[in-house]
Design a protein around this motif. Structure first.
Motif, PDB file in Angstrom:
ATOM      1  N   TYR A 140      31.514 -29.810 -42.959  1.00  0.00           N
ATOM      2  CA  TYR A 140      32.530 -29.315 -42.566  1.00  0.00           C
ATOM      3  C   TYR A 140      32.904 -28.537 -43.288  1.00  0.00           C
ATOM      4  CZ  TYR A 140      37.609 -29.227 -42.048  1.00  0.00           C
ATOM      5  OH  TYR A 140      38.979 -28.622 -41.487  1.00  0.00           O
ATOM      6  N   GLU A 141      33.078 -27.957 -44.921  1.00  0.00           N
ATOM      7  CA  GLU A 141      32.654 -25.947 -45.233  1.00  0.00           C
ATOM      8  C   GLU A 141      32.105 -25.342 -44.927  1.00  0.00           C
ATOM      9  OE1 GLU A 141      35.877 -25.260 -47.369  1.00  0.00           O
ATOM     10  OE2 GLU A 141      35.640 -27.686 -47.194  1.00  0.00           O
ATOM     11  N   HIS A 142      30.690 -26.025 -44.333  1.00  0.00           N
ATOM     12  CA  HIS A 142      29.969 -24.535 -43.985  1.00  0.00           C
ATOM     13  C   HIS A 142      30.872 -24.077 -42.378  1.00  0.00           C
ATOM     14  CE1 HIS A 142      26.085 -22.876 -42.264  1.00  0.00           C
ATOM     15  NE2 HIS A 142      26.071 -23.698 -41.037  1.00  0.00           N
ATOM     16  N   VAL A 143      31.218 -25.333 -41.649  1.00  0.00           N
ATOM     17  CA  VAL A 143      31.918 -25.561 -40.360  1.00  0.00           C
ATOM     18  C   VAL A 143      32.142 -24.366 -40.543  1.00  0.00           C
ATOM     19  CG1 VAL A 143      32.816 -26.062 -37.881  1.00  0.00           C
ATOM     20  CG2 VAL A 143      30.830 -27.571 -38.546  1.00  0.00           C
ATOM     21  N   LYS A 144      33.413 -24.224 -41.555  1.00  0.00           N
ATOM     22  CA  LYS A 144      35.212 -23.563 -41.700  1.00  0.00           C
ATOM     23  C   LYS A 144      35.006 -22.740 -42.200  1.00  0.00           C
ATOM     24  CE  LYS A 144      39.229 -24.480 -44.329  1.00  0.00           C
ATOM     25  NZ  LYS A 144      39.726 -25.494 -45.253  1.00  0.00           N
ATOM     26  N   ALA A 145      33.580 -21.962 -42.529  1.00  0.00           N
ATOM     27  CA  ALA A 145      33.778 -20.807 -43.144  1.00  0.00           C
ATOM     28  C   ALA A 145      33.081 -20.064 -42.209  1.00  0.00           C
ATOM     29  CB  ALA A 145      32.054 -20.776 -44.623  1.00  0.00           C
ATOM     30  N   LEU A 146      32.386 -20.467 -41.123  1.00  0.00           N
ATOM     31  CA  LEU A 146      31.780 -20.279 -40.114  1.00  0.00           C
ATOM     32  C   LEU A 146      32.746 -19.598 -38.778  1.00  0.00           C
ATOM     33  CD1 LEU A 146      29.217 -19.285 -38.502  1.00  0.00           C
ATOM     34  CD2 LEU A 146      29.406 -21.145 -37.803  1.00  0.00           C
TER      35      LEU A 146
ATOM     36  N   PHE B 180      27.065 -34.098 -27.038  1.00  0.00           N
ATOM     37  CA  PHE B 180      26.947 -32.723 -28.004  1.00  0.00           C
ATOM     38  C   PHE B 180      27.970 -31.790 -28.962  1.00  0.00           C
ATOM     39  CE2 PHE B 180      25.879 -28.238 -29.215  1.00  0.00           C
ATOM     40  CZ  PHE B 180      25.213 -28.244 -30.085  1.00  0.00           C
ATOM     41  N   PHE B 181      28.912 -31.779 -27.757  1.00  0.00           N
ATOM     42  CA  PHE B 181      29.682 -31.075 -28.126  1.00  0.00           C
ATOM     43  C   PHE B 181      31.043 -32.016 -28.816  1.00  0.00           C
ATOM     44  CE2 PHE B 181      28.214 -27.825 -24.746  1.00  0.00           C
ATOM     45  CZ  PHE B 181      28.433 -26.845 -25.386  1.00  0.00           C
ATOM     46  N   MET B 182      30.987 -33.227 -27.960  1.00  0.00           N
ATOM     47  CA  MET B 182      32.126 -33.866 -28.462  1.00  0.00           C
ATOM     48  C   MET B 182      30.995 -34.829 -30.140  1.00  0.00           C
ATOM     49  SD  MET B 182      31.862 -37.999 -25.980  1.00  0.00           S
ATOM     50  CE  MET B 182      32.725 -38.931 -26.986  1.00  0.00           C
ATOM     51  N   LEU B 183      30.082 -34.355 -30.526  1.00  0.00           N
ATOM     52  CA  LEU B 183      30.250 -34.551 -31.931  1.00  0.00           C
ATOM     53  C   LEU B 183      30.247 -32.952 -32.521  1.00  0.00           C
ATOM     54  CD1 LEU B 183      28.470 -36.099 -34.555  1.00  0.00           C
ATOM     55  CD2 LEU B 183      26.247 -34.453 -33.322  1.00  0.00           C
ATOM     56  N   THR B 184      30.034 -32.224 -32.291  1.00  0.00           N
ATOM     57  CA  THR B 184      29.992 -30.699 -33.124  1.00  0.00           C
ATOM     58  C   THR B 184      32.019 -30.647 -32.973  1.00  0.00           C
ATOM     59  OG1 THR B 184      29.705 -29.559 -30.558  1.00  0.00           O
ATOM     60  CG2 THR B 184      28.119 -29.564 -31.702  1.00  0.00           C
ATOM     61  N   GLY B 185      32.010 -30.545 -31.822  1.00  0.00           N
ATOM     62  CA  GLY B 185      33.685 -30.779 -31.514  1.00  0.00           C
ATOM     63  C   GLY B 185      34.802 -32.084 -32.799  1.00  0.00           C
ATOM     64  N   ALA B 186      33.877 -32.962 -32.693  1.00  0.00           N
ATOM     65  CA  ALA B 186      35.028 -34.207 -33.213  1.00  0.00           C
ATOM     66  C   ALA B 186      34.732 -33.026 -35.508  1.00  0.00           C
ATOM     67  CB  ALA B 186      33.848 -35.162 -33.771  1.00  0.00           C
ATOM     68  N   VAL B 187      32.959 -33.068 -35.469  1.00  0.00           N
ATOM     69  CA  VAL B 187      33.139 -32.177 -37.167  1.00  0.00           C
ATOM     70  C   VAL B 187      34.396 -31.544 -37.670  1.00  0.00           C
ATOM     71  CG1 VAL B 187      31.350 -30.553 -37.843  1.00  0.00           C
ATOM     72  CG2 VAL B 187      30.609 -32.647 -36.727  1.00  0.00           C
ATOM     73  N   LYS B 188      33.954 -30.154 -35.488  1.00  0.00           N
ATOM     74  CA  LYS B 188      35.668 -29.240 -36.628  1.00  0.00           C
ATOM     75  C   LYS B 188      37.047 -29.731 -36.512  1.00  0.00           C
ATOM     76  CE  LYS B 188      32.496 -26.298 -33.761  1.00  0.00           C
ATOM     77  NZ  LYS B 188      32.163 -25.560 -32.666  1.00  0.00           N
TER      78      LYS B 188
ATOM     79  N   ILE C 148      39.386 -25.311 -31.170  1.00  0.00           N
ATOM     80  CA  ILE C 148      38.472 -25.060 -30.315  1.00  0.00           C
ATOM     81  C   ILE C 148      37.415 -26.985 -31.036  1.00  0.00           C
ATOM     82  CG2 ILE C 148      35.619 -24.205 -31.128  1.00  0.00           C
ATOM     83  CD1 ILE C 148      37.031 -21.109 -32.235  1.00  0.00           C
ATOM     84  N   GLY C 149      38.294 -27.480 -32.387  1.00  0.00           N
ATOM     85  CA  GLY C 149      37.351 -28.483 -32.229  1.00  0.00           C
ATOM     86  C   GLY C 149      37.527 -29.698 -30.773  1.00  0.00           C
ATOM     87  N   TRP C 150      39.055 -29.734 -31.033  1.00  0.00           N
ATOM     88  CA  TRP C 150      39.671 -30.226 -29.674  1.00  0.00           C
ATOM     89  C   TRP C 150      39.541 -30.597 -28.712  1.00  0.00           C
ATOM     90  CZ3 TRP C 150      41.554 -35.364 -29.580  1.00  0.00           C
ATOM     91  CH2 TRP C 150      42.054 -35.861 -31.212  1.00  0.00           C
TER      92      TRP C 150
ATOM     93  N   PRO D 163      42.804 -18.949 -39.054  1.00  0.00           N
ATOM     94  CA  PRO D 163      41.343 -19.177 -38.813  1.00  0.00           C
ATOM     95  C   PRO D 163      41.727 -21.129 -38.231  1.00  0.00           C
ATOM     96  CG  PRO D 163      41.643 -17.345 -40.569  1.00  0.00           C
ATOM     97  CD  PRO D 163      42.727 -17.857 -39.437  1.00  0.00           C
ATOM     98  N   GLU D 164      42.316 -21.790 -39.406  1.00  0.00           N
ATOM     99  CA  GLU D 164      42.728 -23.490 -39.477  1.00  0.00           C
ATOM    100  C   GLU D 164      42.439 -23.775 -38.202  1.00  0.00           C
ATOM    101  OE1 GLU D 164      42.158 -25.337 -42.397  1.00  0.00           O
ATOM    102  OE2 GLU D 164      40.908 -23.703 -43.199  1.00  0.00           O
ATOM    103  N   ASP D 165      44.177 -23.063 -37.446  1.00  0.00           N
ATOM    104  CA  ASP D 165      43.935 -23.955 -36.678  1.00  0.00           C
ATOM    105  C   ASP D 165      43.089 -23.833 -34.961  1.00  0.00           C
ATOM    106  OD1 ASP D 165      46.319 -24.347 -37.651  1.00  0.00           O
ATOM    107  OD2 ASP D 165      48.244 -22.320 -36.970  1.00  0.00           O
ATOM    108  N   LEU D 166      42.347 -22.591 -35.662  1.00  0.00           N
ATOM    109  CA  LEU D 166      41.257 -21.901 -34.470  1.00  0.00           C
ATOM    110  C   LEU D 166      40.618 -22.775 -34.495  1.00  0.00           C
ATOM    111  CD1 LEU D 166      40.489 -20.060 -32.031  1.00  0.00           C
ATOM    112  CD2 LEU D 166      39.806 -18.647 -34.380  1.00  0.00           C
TER     113      LEU D 166
END
Length: 134
Positions: free
Chosen positions: A34-40, A15-23, A66-68, A59-62
């Motif tokens: 991707y846009e929804h996660v980015k906005a959040l 689950f965390f691998m998937l959510t990290g990969a999306v970020k 966080i994704g990695w 925020p872009e770097d963050l």
């Protein structure tokens, strides 16, 4: 009881691998997701307690950091040796606590806390089980 905890570690790690990969991979995920996660994350970056320390993260770097962190910690939680699983549990717990803090500061609806609180509960249970074994 050990197969239950092994299954929980594997599922939560995936689950965390998937959510990290999306970020961190905007080209392999649907643009809408991707846009929804980015906005959040943009909203979450505004209320992070790092600003109290005088550090204003981009925020872009963050989003990428966080994704990695989520991806690598999820990978270690799912398939790493026991000591690295314990370290990844601690890292993921800290990330989850940061997310929960940010959601509280943004006064998001209570329903949006559910995934965060559920992950935090499972991570705490895995940490307690690992402490009992080690």
């Amino acid at each position: 009881m050990e197969p239950v905890f092994s299954s929980l570690r594997l599922l939560l790690g995936l689950f965390f691998m998937l959510t990290g990969a999306v970020k961190f991979s905007d080209c392999h995920t649907p643009a809408q997701v991707y846009e929804h996660v980015k906005a959040l994350v943009m909203k979450l970056a505004e209320v992070l307690p790092l600003s109290l320390l005088g550090y204003e993260p981009d925020p872009e770097d963050l989003l990428i950091i966080i994704g990695w962190l989520e991806f690598i910690s999820g990978l270690l939680l799912a398939m790493g040796p026991p000591h690295l699983q314990e370290i990844s549990t601690i890292v993921l717990t800290l990330l989850t606590l940061g997310t929960l803090y940010s959601l509280l500061m943004l006064r998001e609806p209570v329903a949006s806390y559910a995934p965060t609180v559920l992950c935090l509960g499972v991570l705490t249970m895995l940490h307690a089980h690992a402490c009992y074994i080690l």
